[in-house]
Design a protein around this motif. Structure first.
Motif, PDB file in Angstrom:
ATOM      1  N   GLN A 169       0.843  -1.188   0.000  1.00  0.00           N
ATOM      2  CA  GLN A 169       0.000   0.000   0.000  1.00  0.00           C
ATOM      3  C   GLN A 169       0.880   1.241   0.000  1.00  0.00           C
ATOM      4  OE1 GLN A 169      -3.552   0.211   2.349  1.00  0.00           O
ATOM      5  NE2 GLN A 169      -3.455  -1.968   2.764  1.00  0.00           N
ATOM      6  N   GLY A 170       0.277   2.399  -0.099  1.00  0.00           N
ATOM      7  CA  GLY A 170       1.028   3.645  -0.159  1.00  0.00           C
ATOM      8  C   GLY A 170       1.428   3.934  -1.588  1.00  0.00           C
ATOM      9  N   LEU A 171       2.681   4.363  -1.787  1.00  0.00           N
ATOM     10  CA  LEU A 171       3.151   4.660  -3.140  1.00  0.00           C
ATOM     11  C   LEU A 171       3.356   3.400  -3.969  1.00  0.00           C
ATOM     12  CD1 LEU A 171       5.713   7.536  -2.532  1.00  0.00           C
ATOM     13  CD2 LEU A 171       3.401   7.707  -3.448  1.00  0.00           C
ATOM     14  N   ASP A 172       3.633   2.256  -3.308  1.00  0.00           N
ATOM     15  CA  ASP A 172       3.890   1.018  -4.038  1.00  0.00           C
ATOM     16  C   ASP A 172       2.622   0.334  -4.542  1.00  0.00           C
ATOM     17  OD1 ASP A 172       6.610   1.248  -3.720  1.00  0.00           O
ATOM     18  OD2 ASP A 172       6.630   0.103  -1.850  1.00  0.00           O
ATOM     19  N   GLY A 173       1.505   0.549  -3.874  1.00  0.00           N
ATOM     20  CA  GLY A 173       0.298  -0.134  -4.293  1.00  0.00           C
ATOM     21  C   GLY A 173      -0.928   0.387  -3.599  1.00  0.00           C
ATOM     22  N   ILE A 174      -2.047  -0.166  -4.012  1.00  0.00           N
ATOM     23  CA  ILE A 174      -3.330   0.249  -3.453  1.00  0.00           C
ATOM     24  C   ILE A 174      -4.221  -0.988  -3.343  1.00  0.00           C
ATOM     25  CG2 ILE A 174      -4.237   0.837  -5.731  1.00  0.00           C
ATOM     26  CD1 ILE A 174      -5.802   3.104  -4.358  1.00  0.00           C
ATOM     27  N   ARG A 175      -4.935  -1.081  -2.240  1.00  0.00           N
ATOM     28  CA  ARG A 175      -5.870  -2.187  -2.020  1.00  0.00           C
ATOM     29  C   ARG A 175      -7.276  -1.663  -2.338  1.00  0.00           C
ATOM     30  NH1 ARG A 175      -5.303  -6.623   1.460  1.00  0.00           N
ATOM     31  NH2 ARG A 175      -3.392  -5.642   2.165  1.00  0.00           N
ATOM     32  N   LEU A 176      -7.934  -2.321  -3.281  1.00  0.00           N
ATOM     33  CA  LEU A 176      -9.287  -1.925  -3.675  1.00  0.00           C
ATOM     34  C   LEU A 176     -10.267  -2.984  -3.203  1.00  0.00           C
ATOM     35  CD1 LEU A 176      -8.560  -0.894  -7.363  1.00  0.00           C
ATOM     36  CD2 LEU A 176      -8.758   0.609  -5.393  1.00  0.00           C
ATOM     37  N   LYS A 177     -11.332  -2.559  -2.549  1.00  0.00           N
ATOM     38  CA  LYS A 177     -12.355  -3.483  -2.073  1.00  0.00           C
ATOM     39  C   LYS A 177     -13.708  -3.012  -2.589  1.00  0.00           C
ATOM     40  CE  LYS A 177     -14.126  -5.741   2.034  1.00  0.00           C
ATOM     41  NZ  LYS A 177     -13.999  -7.087   1.561  1.00  0.00           N
ATOM     42  N   ILE A 178     -14.401  -3.905  -3.249  1.00  0.00           N
ATOM     43  CA  ILE A 178     -15.738  -3.593  -3.755  1.00  0.00           C
ATOM     44  C   ILE A 178     -16.726  -3.752  -2.608  1.00  0.00           C
ATOM     45  CG2 ILE A 178     -17.579  -4.312  -5.324  1.00  0.00           C
ATOM     46  CD1 ILE A 178     -15.336  -5.368  -7.163  1.00  0.00           C
ATOM     47  N   GLU A 179     -17.465  -2.710  -2.344  1.00  0.00           N
ATOM     48  CA  GLU A 179     -18.524  -2.781  -1.336  1.00  0.00           C
ATOM     49  C   GLU A 179     -19.884  -2.826  -2.001  1.00  0.00           C
ATOM     50  OE1 GLU A 179     -17.891   0.438   1.364  1.00  0.00           O
ATOM     51  OE2 GLU A 179     -16.063  -0.456   2.167  1.00  0.00           O
ATOM     52  N   THR A 180     -20.129  -1.853  -2.864  1.00  0.00           N
ATOM     53  CA  THR A 180     -21.403  -1.794  -3.589  1.00  0.00           C
ATOM     54  C   THR A 180     -21.149  -1.364  -5.030  1.00  0.00           C
ATOM     55  OG1 THR A 180     -21.792   0.523  -2.991  1.00  0.00           O
ATOM     56  CG2 THR A 180     -22.717  -1.152  -1.519  1.00  0.00           C
ATOM     57  N   THR A 181     -22.111  -1.645  -5.889  1.00  0.00           N
ATOM     58  CA  THR A 181     -22.052  -1.164  -7.263  1.00  0.00           C
ATOM     59  C   THR A 181     -23.422  -0.595  -7.638  1.00  0.00           C
ATOM     60  OG1 THR A 181     -22.606  -3.362  -8.107  1.00  0.00           O
ATOM     61  CG2 THR A 181     -20.275  -2.775  -8.038  1.00  0.00           C
ATOM     62  N   LYS A 182     -23.388   0.340  -8.565  1.00  0.00           N
ATOM     63  CA  LYS A 182     -24.630   0.932  -9.054  1.00  0.00           C
ATOM     64  C   LYS A 182     -24.391   1.382 -10.490  1.00  0.00           C
ATOM     65  CE  LYS A 182     -28.132   4.315  -8.024  1.00  0.00           C
ATOM     66  NZ  LYS A 182     -28.627   5.331  -7.144  1.00  0.00           N
ATOM     67  N   PRO A 183     -25.235   0.964 -11.424  1.00  0.00           N
ATOM     68  CA  PRO A 183     -25.019   1.379 -12.812  1.00  0.00           C
ATOM     69  C   PRO A 183     -25.210   2.887 -12.965  1.00  0.00           C
ATOM     70  CG  PRO A 183     -27.114   0.230 -12.595  1.00  0.00           C
ATOM     71  CD  PRO A 183     -26.418   0.131 -11.275  1.00  0.00           C
ATOM     72  N   GLU A 184     -24.369   3.472 -13.787  1.00  0.00           N
ATOM     73  CA  GLU A 184     -24.494   4.897 -14.069  1.00  0.00           C
ATOM     74  C   GLU A 184     -25.765   5.170 -14.872  1.00  0.00           C
ATOM     75  OE1 GLU A 184     -22.516   7.600 -13.235  1.00  0.00           O
ATOM     76  OE2 GLU A 184     -21.542   6.220 -11.852  1.00  0.00           O
ATOM     77  N   GLU A 185     -25.979   4.370 -15.900  1.00  0.00           N
ATOM     78  CA  GLU A 185     -27.167   4.510 -16.738  1.00  0.00           C
ATOM     79  C   GLU A 185     -27.676   3.107 -17.056  1.00  0.00           C
ATOM     80  OE1 GLU A 185     -26.972   7.052 -20.130  1.00  0.00           O
ATOM     81  OE2 GLU A 185     -25.500   8.337 -19.173  1.00  0.00           O
ATOM     82  N   SER A 186     -28.797   2.736 -16.491  1.00  0.00           N
ATOM     83  CA  SER A 186     -29.352   1.411 -16.713  1.00  0.00           C
ATOM     84  C   SER A 186     -30.331   1.442 -17.879  1.00  0.00           C
ATOM     85  CB  SER A 186     -30.062   0.917 -15.455  1.00  0.00           C
ATOM     86  OG  SER A 186     -30.735  -0.283 -15.716  1.00  0.00           O
ATOM     87  N   THR A 187     -29.994   0.750 -18.964  1.00  0.00           N
ATOM     88  CA  THR A 187     -30.909   0.694 -20.107  1.00  0.00           C
ATOM     89  C   THR A 187     -32.148  -0.120 -19.755  1.00  0.00           C
ATOM     90  OG1 THR A 187     -29.662  -1.172 -20.990  1.00  0.00           O
ATOM     91  CG2 THR A 187     -29.109   0.999 -21.836  1.00  0.00           C
ATOM     92  N   ALA A 188     -32.000  -1.097 -18.849  1.00  0.00           N
ATOM     93  CA  ALA A 188     -33.164  -1.892 -18.435  1.00  0.00           C
ATOM     94  C   ALA A 188     -34.179  -1.003 -17.724  1.00  0.00           C
ATOM     95  CB  ALA A 188     -32.724  -3.034 -17.527  1.00  0.00           C
TER      96      ALA A 188
END
Length: 93
Positions: free
Chosen positions: A2-21
């Protein structure tokens, strides 16, 4: 990593920007419905299917004040580039 060498990404939630459905189902009200839909708990679902799958560690190969170039240690085929739009401004008290 972590820090300058790397980053830890964790998905918590998602939401579509524009849902065609949603736009198809609700027509002209689609935008209003889409804006008010709650986010989907993707991280929780991913963890139920395979523990640890909602998290990825990205190793930075380049990082400065405006640009970060990273790779996923587990999948070296992709390169990800982030460009900072602006720095956050914090007030001191």
């Amino acid at each position: 990593v972590q820090g300058l060498d790397g980053i830890r990404l964790k998905i918590e939630t998602t939401k579509p920007e524009e849902s065609t459905a949603v736009k198809t189902l609700f027509g002209p009200l689609g935008d209003v419905v889409n804006e008010n839909l709650p986010p989907f708990p993707s991280g929780e679902v991913l963890e139920r299917v395979m523990p640890g799958s909602s998290e990825v560690i990205m190793r930075n190969t380049y990082c400065d004040e405006e640009l970060r170039i990273s790779r996923n240690d587990d999948d070296r085929s992709g390169v990800y580039v982030w460009q900072r739009k602006k720095f956050a401004v914090f007030e001191t008290i």
